[in-house]
Design an enzyme around this catalytic site. Sequence first.
Site: not given
Length: 333
Positions: A276, A300
């Site tokens: 990620h 994020n």
Amino acid sequence: MTPILFLAILGLGVVLAAPELDPRLDDEWHAWKAEHNRTYTVNEERSRRVVWENNMKIIELHNQEYLKGKHNFTMRMNAFGDLTNTEFIKMLTGFQTQKLNRLEAFGKFLLHDIPKAVNWKEQGHVTPVKDQGYCGSSWAFSATGALEGQMFRKTGELVPLSEQNLIDCSVSYGNQGCHGGFMQYAFQYVKDNGSLATEGFYPYEGQEGSCRYNVEKSTASVRDFVQITASEEALMYAVAKVGPISAAIDASHSSFRFYDSGMYYEPNCRKVLLNHAVLVVAYGYEGAESDDIKYWLIKNSWGEKWGMEGYMKIHKDWNNHCGIATYATYPIM
């Protein structure tokens, strides 16, 4: 025993072995579905409910342990509650490990020249939190975040840039749209292309499409990019001296998926085989002294309802926890 009878008995066994649903969670389940606009077929409803209940148990157990002092962060149910871990990783991560290029070393002696805490979000170098949706495009959001920060540093203007432009147009550089990519490939595309579209002119769609880049509606050129030495000291120096930095992380764990607030630590986190991409926007410490609990603040791309309004604090100087410094990189404008 005939094959048909065997299958019938096997099917009965599956039905009998199916986990019972907890009726005490009925109201919460229906409220969760309404909040996140979930509708299912009759057959799918039960299987998704089972997954959701299992995730709820993980969250509740963790928070009970938090109250006993076993953890420094809390978890909460969110939009990802009906996904298995395999589904989640496939649809909502998107970083693909690649060969490193343009390595730059930062020596320890340079750390004497930087502050104990830096926060580019507070200084206006970071755009609002975005949402990648069910598309493995975290690499594109991480890349635009670093580009947006460098563009602000150069021009004084904070302009959201287009992840969709990268998803649609950088396939030939090695990126795979919603199936993953690498920030360096994104920077190389922008460098060769001459610029990148703004989000306003090339909005995010959350799926792959044909390239519709228009040079007249673009900005943010790149001269080169740098892959930082894989150490937290080097990352600290880069964040302090350069600005928001693209990075990768291991987001494989339920603790990451359902993170709520506090100082994240996952004992099973990997430093390699990361999946990620995020944006490191700050580092700092909690406590009266700078040698107290230290953290990285990461932005994020799962929307503002995840974590601390889209952000996470993760332990800093804990042996490169979750690989935060392994693939850190930034563009040069």
